[in-house]
Design a protein around this motif. Structure first.
Motif, PDB file in Angstrom:
ATOM      1  N   GLU A 116      91.698  42.289   0.848  1.00  0.00           N
ATOM      2  CA  GLU A 116      92.204  43.423   1.615  1.00  0.00           C
ATOM      3  C   GLU A 116      93.585  43.165   2.207  1.00  0.00           C
ATOM      4  O   GLU A 116      94.423  44.069   2.292  1.00  0.00           O
ATOM      5  N   SER A 117      93.850  41.916   2.602  1.00  0.00           N
ATOM      6  CA  SER A 117      95.087  41.629   3.328  1.00  0.00           C
ATOM      7  C   SER A 117      96.230  41.149   2.441  1.00  0.00           C
ATOM      8  O   SER A 117      97.399  41.187   2.863  1.00  0.00           O
ATOM      9  N   ASP A 168      95.103  42.587  -2.904  1.00  0.00           N
ATOM     10  CA  ASP A 168      95.154  43.987  -3.303  1.00  0.00           C
ATOM     11  C   ASP A 168      96.487  44.641  -2.949  1.00  0.00           C
ATOM     12  O   ASP A 168      97.123  45.264  -3.794  1.00  0.00           O
ATOM     13  N   GLU A 189      85.233  40.658  -2.449  1.00  0.00           N
ATOM     14  CA  GLU A 189      85.473  40.298  -1.052  1.00  0.00           C
ATOM     15  C   GLU A 189      85.646  38.783  -0.968  1.00  0.00           C
ATOM     16  O   GLU A 189      84.878  38.049  -1.580  1.00  0.00           O
ATOM     17  N   GLU A 226      90.248  38.777   5.444  1.00  0.00           N
ATOM     18  CA  GLU A 226      89.648  39.179   4.170  1.00  0.00           C
ATOM     19  C   GLU A 226      90.806  39.227   3.179  1.00  0.00           C
ATOM     20  O   GLU A 226      91.635  40.136   3.212  1.00  0.00           O
TER      21      GLU A 226
END
Length: 410
Positions: free
Chosen positions: A140-141, A144, A400, A137
């Protein structure tokens, strides 16, 4: 949203930019641009062409009218209102110069150059983790945590506070999407309250035990020059919260949108892998093609005439950054994505004139180091699942973004 009277003449194109599916790079937007430099919308007048947008961003007959924007979004009091209306972005003239003068003494090229090794190391570490994962993702990885790590390193935020900080900094950027309703206003308010309290405590801590970070520098600079009230403690807190808002969310969504673009143009990814010297041009092209700030608004401070249009005081004009940056009048082949492009006009997402973004140089460094690390280690991304997006107005990009990468032989 508070309804406003549209001031566009009859027959002018209308674009429903508050439709969650609206795309500022769409055929509808570009067709409207071909026929007129402006269009009508539920938010007021839209400026569609580059030359007019660039000129109006510098026009002193326009101001920011943060109060008017809040009222248009249905917010007339409370924490969001109290933060947004007096923020540096919404001040003009001497008041703006006074606040900006404090930041420029701390936000220097030397500070940015000193951060580059940290940015490079963080980008490489995160890219290596993605290489090991196969499918990840991406928000998220990588998208961000990279700007968050840089911002926290710059500001001096302790590692143990990162989770709370991340949640607040993600949600505060929705301030420009409040017209879309739902739970957005509540999320922005929670973020503003949380960040205000946290920044106040961090300022107090840095005053007692200063470090080699931006907040310590700003607190010291205010104290050395602020005995006559030049910049108040409340103004400095507001300024730091605004820096947080500007530094994290925009870069996060620029990185995510870049990956979507590269998934659609894998040959450009492979070219960058072979030619890492193209990274600065690739960054400029990504900001032109998919800017994380697709609109910038201004408000008429007086009645005036521009481009054959009578603009009345109080009218909001929204510069359509993404649409304008594809304007064939200023960008040859502007409807194609090309990281070798030379001679593109200055990106509009950083603003213009006295309000030009203080963090523009840092954003460029972060993006260049990120795409270099990723293309060096990984094959072109492919989308591996559903992608959800932020609303088209405000800071825009994927919420996402599941991506599949394979490692390059090294």
């Amino acid at each position: 949203m508070v309804s406003t009277e549209n001031s566009a003449p009859a027959g002018v194109p209308f674009l429903n930019v508050i439709d969650p599916e609206f795309d500022f790079g769409s055929t509808a937007a570009l067709s409207a641009q071909a026929g007129s430099w402006y269009a009508d919308s539920p938010l007021g007048l839209l400026v569609l062409r580059y030359a007019e947008a660039q000129e109006l961003l510098r026009d002193r007959r326009l101001d920011h009218n943060g109060r008017g924007y809040m009222e248009q979004s249905g917010v007339v009091q409370g924490p969001i209102f109290d933060w947004f209306v007096p923020m540096i972005n919404n001040r003009d003239g001497e008041d703006h110069r006074r606040l900006r003068g404090l930041v420029t003494k701390a936000f220097t090229p030397r500070v940015i150059d000193a951060l580059r090794p940290f940015i490079r190391a963080q980008a490489a570490l995160m890219a290596d983790r993605i290489a090991d994962a196969g499918v990840s993702e991406f928000v998220e990885s990588f998208a961000d945590p990279l700007p968050l790590a840089v911002m926290c390193e710059l500001l001096g935020v302790p590692n143990e506070d990162l989770d709370s900080f991340r949640r607040w900094t993600n949600d505060i950027g929705l301030v420009f999407s409040m017209v879309h309703g739902g739970d957005i206003i509540a999320r922005v308010e929670t973020a503003v309250v949380g960040l205000n309290g946290y920044v106040a405590s961090l300022m107090a801590e840095k005053a007692k035990r200063p470090g080699d970070d931006l907040i310590s520098t700003l607190v010291a600079a205010r104290r050395s020059e602020g005995s006559d009230g030049t910049v108040s403690e409340e103004e400095l807190r507001n300024l730091i919260v605004t820096l947080v808002f500007a530094a994290h969310d925009t870069t996060c969504h620029q990185l995510s949108s870049a990956m979507v673009t590269f998934s659609e143009h894998p040959e450009q990814w492979d070219l960058l892998a072979r030619r890492p010297d193209l990274a600065p041009k690739a960054v400029e092209e990504l900001m032109r093609w998919v800017p994380s700030t697709p609109i910038i608004y201004r408000c008429a401070a007086e009645d005036f005439e521009y481009g054959g249009l009578a603009v009345t005081k109080g009218t909001f004009l929204t510069m359509c950054v993404q649409t304008a940056q594809r304007d064939p009048r200023v960008v040859d082949g502007g409807d194609t994505f090309d990281i070798t492009r030379a001679g593109s006009p200055a990106p509009l997402l950083f603003g213009a004139g006295p309000h030009y973004c203080l963090g523009a140089a840092l954003a460029r460094v972060e993006l260049a180091e990120a795409v270099t690390a990723l293309t060096e280690r990984l094959s072109p991304p492919t989308i591996a699942g559903p992608v959800s997006w932020r609303p088209p107005t405000g800071i825009h990009g994927p919420n996402e973004l599941p991506l599949r990468f394979t490692s390059r032989a090294r």
